[in-house]
Scaffold this motif. Structure first.
Motif, mmCIF file in Angstrom:
data_model
loop_
_atom_site.group_PDB
_atom_site.id
_atom_site.type_symbol
_atom_site.label_atom_id
_atom_site.label_comp_id
_atom_site.label_asym_id
_atom_site.label_seq_id
_atom_site.Cartn_x
_atom_site.Cartn_y
_atom_site.Cartn_z
ATOM 1 N N ASP A 1 21.520 -0.891 -22.696
ATOM 2 C CA ASP A 1 22.099 -0.174 -21.556
ATOM 3 C C ASP A 1 22.776 -1.191 -20.663
ATOM 4 O O ASP A 1 22.241 -2.287 -20.462
ATOM 5 N N ASP A 2 23.954 -0.869 -20.125
ATOM 6 C CA ASP A 2 24.652 -1.831 -19.280
ATOM 7 C C ASP A 2 24.083 -1.884 -17.866
ATOM 8 O O ASP A 2 24.450 -2.766 -17.079
ATOM 9 N N GLU A 3 23.173 -0.968 -17.539
ATOM 10 C CA GLU A 3 22.516 -0.993 -16.232
ATOM 11 C C GLU A 3 21.196 -1.740 -16.355
ATOM 12 O O GLU A 3 20.264 -1.273 -17.014
ATOM 13 N N SER A 4 21.097 -2.896 -15.689
ATOM 14 C CA SER A 4 19.879 -3.706 -15.782
ATOM 15 C C SER A 4 18.664 -2.971 -15.219
ATOM 16 O O SER A 4 17.548 -3.116 -15.720
ATOM 17 N N ARG A 5 18.898 -2.168 -14.172
ATOM 18 C CA ARG A 5 17.790 -1.413 -13.574
ATOM 19 C C ARG A 5 17.202 -0.416 -14.571
ATOM 20 O O ARG A 5 15.990 -0.258 -14.661
ATOM 21 N N MET A 6 18.082 0.236 -15.323
ATOM 22 C CA MET A 6 17.626 1.197 -16.326
ATOM 23 C C MET A 6 16.864 0.486 -17.448
ATOM 24 O O MET A 6 15.820 0.958 -17.903
ATOM 25 N N ARG A 7 17.379 -0.656 -17.896
ATOM 26 C CA ARG A 7 16.700 -1.415 -18.949
ATOM 27 C C ARG A 7 15.304 -1.828 -18.501
ATOM 28 O O ARG A 7 14.350 -1.733 -19.266
ATOM 29 N N LYS A 8 15.197 -2.312 -17.266
ATOM 30 C CA LYS A 8 13.896 -2.760 -16.762
ATOM 31 C C LYS A 8 12.910 -1.599 -16.672
ATOM 32 O O LYS A 8 11.726 -1.747 -17.010
ATOM 33 N N LEU A 9 13.387 -0.439 -16.222
ATOM 34 C CA LEU A 9 12.526 0.734 -16.106
ATOM 35 C C LEU A 9 11.947 1.110 -17.467
ATOM 36 O O LEU A 9 10.729 1.294 -17.613
ATOM 37 N N VAL A 10 12.821 1.207 -18.473
ATOM 38 C CA VAL A 10 12.368 1.567 -19.818
ATOM 39 C C VAL A 10 11.469 0.475 -20.392
ATOM 40 O O VAL A 10 10.421 0.753 -20.993
ATOM 41 N N LYS A 11 11.861 -0.778 -20.193
ATOM 42 C CA LYS A 11 11.079 -1.899 -20.720
ATOM 43 C C LYS A 11 9.666 -1.906 -20.149
ATOM 44 O O LYS A 11 8.688 -2.107 -20.884
ATOM 45 N N ASP A 12 9.539 -1.695 -18.843
ATOM 46 C CA ASP A 12 8.219 -1.724 -18.206
ATOM 47 C C ASP A 12 7.298 -0.662 -18.787
ATOM 48 O O ASP A 12 6.116 -0.935 -19.066
ATOM 49 N N PHE A 13 7.816 0.536 -18.978
ATOM 50 C CA PHE A 13 6.980 1.618 -19.525
ATOM 51 C C PHE A 13 6.618 1.345 -20.982
ATOM 52 O O PHE A 13 5.489 1.626 -21.406
ATOM 53 N N LEU A 14 7.550 0.818 -21.763
ATOM 54 C CA LEU A 14 7.269 0.518 -23.164
ATOM 55 C C LEU A 14 6.278 -0.629 -23.290
ATOM 56 O O LEU A 14 5.388 -0.607 -24.160
ATOM 57 N N ALA A 15 6.402 -1.636 -22.447
ATOM 58 C CA ALA A 15 5.482 -2.771 -22.485
ATOM 59 C C ALA A 15 4.058 -2.309 -22.181
ATOM 60 O O ALA A 15 3.091 -2.765 -22.814
ATOM 61 N N LYS A 16 3.918 -1.381 -21.216
ATOM 62 C CA LYS A 16 2.588 -0.844 -20.881
ATOM 63 C C LYS A 16 1.982 -0.093 -22.061
ATOM 64 O O LYS A 16 0.760 0.010 -22.176
ATOM 65 N N SER A 17 2.841 0.426 -22.948
ATOM 66 C CA SER A 17 2.368 1.181 -24.115
ATOM 67 C C SER A 17 2.174 0.273 -25.337
ATOM 68 O O SER A 17 1.894 0.769 -26.423
#
Length: 227
Positions: free
Chosen positions: A10-26
């Motif tokens: 995703d070209d939006e860093s904020r969106m990437r971080k949001l998805v990454k944080d939730f996936l990392a928790k899983s």
């Protein structure tokens, strides 16, 4: 167990971080890419990407082209993200071999649930023959179900229906979608046959039958027992 690797594009860093944080928790390893060209470089370099979360509108190369390039070499699951709720876009995505299509804004928890369902469906998660949720334990290989240790006698179709709910727990499922996946695409019966089977399944599950929630006007969802 080795952590599965997911590529988030995703070209939006904020969106990437949001998805990454939730996936990392899983429990997933996440690799990020800010444009389509970088995504392809990473995908072909890493070799062991389990799933791609791919935005449609990006600089250098859009999501559609990335999908075409990946599909020429791999059947890796792909979830497309888009800001447009456009039927033509969705149809194009499925024609290109996209596994899921998610419209922004979306719930990160639901996105993770969809990712987990796809990975179970493509047999990339461990112990895929054993599925459990809220005291329900299903052994697919042995075709057996126990609830809180008590054996439950299910018909073949009831077993398949419960398996589909367990594999997609937390996701709202339309009657048509359930028919297509449990009864297959060549089934032309009334979608209300789902209601009959769900009623019987709930009855056999006892108190745990309450985990199968009715989504009025749509279908059903299996919710995890929070106790």
């Amino acid at each position: 167990m080795e952590r599965l690797k997911i590529l988030v594009v995703d070209d939006e860093s904020r969106m990437r971080k949001l998805v990454k944080d939730f996936l990392a928790k899983s429990g997933y390893d996440v690799i990020e890419a800010g444009d389509g060209e970088a995504a392809l470089d990473i995908f072909f370099k890493e070799k062991d990407i389990a799933l791609i979360v791919l935005d449609v509108m990006m600089p250098k190369m859009d999501g559609w082209q990335v999908c075409r390039e990946v599909r020429a070499y791999s059947k890796v699951p792909i979830i497309m993200l888009t800001a447009r709720a456009d039927e033509q876009d969705e149809l194009q995505g499925f024609q290109l071999g996209v596994d899921e299509y998610v419209t922004k804004p979306f719930s990160p928890k639901i996105l993770v649930a969809r990712i987990e369902a796809i990975l179970r469906r493509t047999n990339q998660t461990a112990n895929e023959e054993i599925v459990s949720c809220g005291g329900i334990l299903m052994d697919k290989a042995a075709h057996q179900v126990t609830i809180d240790g008590r054996p439950v006698d299910l018909s073949f179709k009831e077993f398949e229906l419960l398996a589909y709910f367990l594999e997609n727990r937390g996701i709202a499922l339309s009657r048509e979608r359930i028919l297509n996946n449990v009864w297959n695409y060549d089934y032309f019966g009334d979608a209300r046959t789902i209601d009959t089977h769900v009623k019987k399944l709930r009855s056999k599950m006892g108190e745990k039958g309450d985990l199968i929630k009715t989504i009025w006007g749509m279908g059903y969802k299996l919710e995890e027992d929070r106790q």
